[in-house]
Motif scaffolding. Structure first.
Motif, short mmCIF file in Angstrom:
data_model
loop_
_atom_site.label_atom_id
_atom_site.label_comp_id
_atom_site.label_asym_id
_atom_site.label_seq_id
_atom_site.Cartn_x
_atom_site.Cartn_y
_atom_site.Cartn_z
N SER A 60 0.85 -1.18 0.00
CA SER A 60 0.00 0.00 0.00
C SER A 60 0.89 1.23 0.00
O SER A 60 1.80 1.33 0.82
CB SER A 60 -0.92 0.03 1.22
OG SER A 60 -1.70 1.22 1.22
N THR A 106 6.76 -0.74 -1.13
CA THR A 106 5.98 0.16 -0.29
C THR A 106 6.31 -0.11 1.17
O THR A 106 6.55 -1.26 1.56
CB THR A 106 4.47 0.01 -0.52
OG1 THR A 106 4.05 -1.30 -0.12
CG2 THR A 106 4.11 0.24 -1.98
N GLU A 109 5.74 -3.68 3.36
CA GLU A 109 5.81 -4.97 2.67
C GLU A 109 7.25 -5.46 2.68
O GLU A 109 8.19 -4.71 2.98
CB GLU A 109 5.27 -4.88 1.25
CG GLU A 109 6.12 -4.10 0.28
CD GLU A 109 5.62 -4.24 -1.16
OE1 GLU A 109 5.33 -5.37 -1.59
OE2 GLU A 109 5.54 -3.20 -1.85
N ARG A 144 -0.36 4.84 5.60
CA ARG A 144 -0.53 4.22 4.29
C ARG A 144 -1.95 4.45 3.79
O ARG A 144 -2.89 4.65 4.57
CB ARG A 144 -0.21 2.73 4.38
CG ARG A 144 1.17 2.48 4.97
CD ARG A 144 1.62 1.02 5.02
NE ARG A 144 0.61 0.03 4.89
CZ ARG A 144 0.78 -1.11 4.19
NH1 ARG A 144 1.92 -1.36 3.58
NH2 ARG A 144 -0.19 -2.00 4.14
N ASP A 146 -4.09 2.51 2.66
CA ASP A 146 -5.09 1.51 3.04
C ASP A 146 -5.60 1.72 4.46
O ASP A 146 -6.40 0.94 4.97
CB ASP A 146 -4.55 0.09 2.86
CG ASP A 146 -3.40 -0.25 3.80
OD1 ASP A 146 -2.99 0.64 4.61
OD2 ASP A 146 -2.88 -1.38 3.74
#
Length: 208
Positions: A60, A106, A109, A144, A146
């Motif tokens: 994200s 990102t 991750e 982020r 998300d």
């Protein structure tokens, strides 16, 4: 031109050089308050850090970075490659703006995410002016898109002369979620600007 690699993407050796003109120190005769530089003690990673890694988050994009210890609370813009293969940089006039390499990992991750920002501009200190003052164990927060916040813990803070920049160590692939935050440092010359870079090494230790 020597090229650095972020994953499978070649990036020119001026990746962070464009951050390092030292405009404020130049216009103020060398400056009386240069940015802090990390001590040798902060360059030694904590052996326990490997055991404290959190599980990776889904990809994200980030939109904000916060480092409460040095009063950083800044929006993030996506950074692309320029025509010569170097990483573009945030506009120098926007001193409270940082950027992240949006074609790479990102934050949160698995892999090495890259964030970069100016140390100063013509008007004075910029977003990462105090980056060299960070200590091991400090928390870095990445908001982020998300809705999650990736929480990173600083493992080490190092300063490198430009001619000795360790590309693989800074930009190389990682088997866990890691973060690099980069600005200028390593001394200052009126003729060439800052002589190197301050690099913060951190890894994911939680989220919310």
């Amino acid at each position: 031109m020597r090229r650095r690699r972020f994953g499978n993407t070649a990036i020119g050796a001026v990746t962070v050089g464009a951050l390092c003109t030292g405009a404020w120190l130049l216009t103020n005769g060398g400056g009386t308050n240069p940015p802090p530089q990390p001590s040798a003690a902060e360059a030694r990673p904590d052996p326990a850090a490997e055991r404290a890694a959190a599980r990776a988050l889904p990809p994200s994009p980030p939109d904000r970075i916060r480092i409460p210890a040095i009063h950083v609370d800044a929006p993030l813009m996506g950074l692309k490659l320029t025509g010569n293969g170097s990483l573009d940089v945030p506009p120098a006039a926007k001193k409270n703006l940082a950027g992240w390499y949006e074609s790479g990992t990102t934050p949160g991750e698995t892999g090495t995410a890259i964030v970069a920002g100016h140390v100063d501009n013509a008007d004075g200190p910029a977003v990462f002016y105090d980056l060299g003052a960070l200590k091991k164990g400090t928390t870095i927060e990445l908001d982020r898109l998300d809705g999650t916040v990736a929480l990173f813990t600083v493992d080490a803070v190092e300063v490198y002369q430009a001619s000795q920049f360790p590309d693989q160590k800074v930009y190389g692939a990682a088997g866990r979620p890691e973060l690099r935050v980069i600005t200028c440092g390593g001394g200052y010359s009126r003729s060439t600007g800052y002589q190197g870079n301050v690099v913060v090494f951190a890894h994911l230790t939680g989220s919310r």
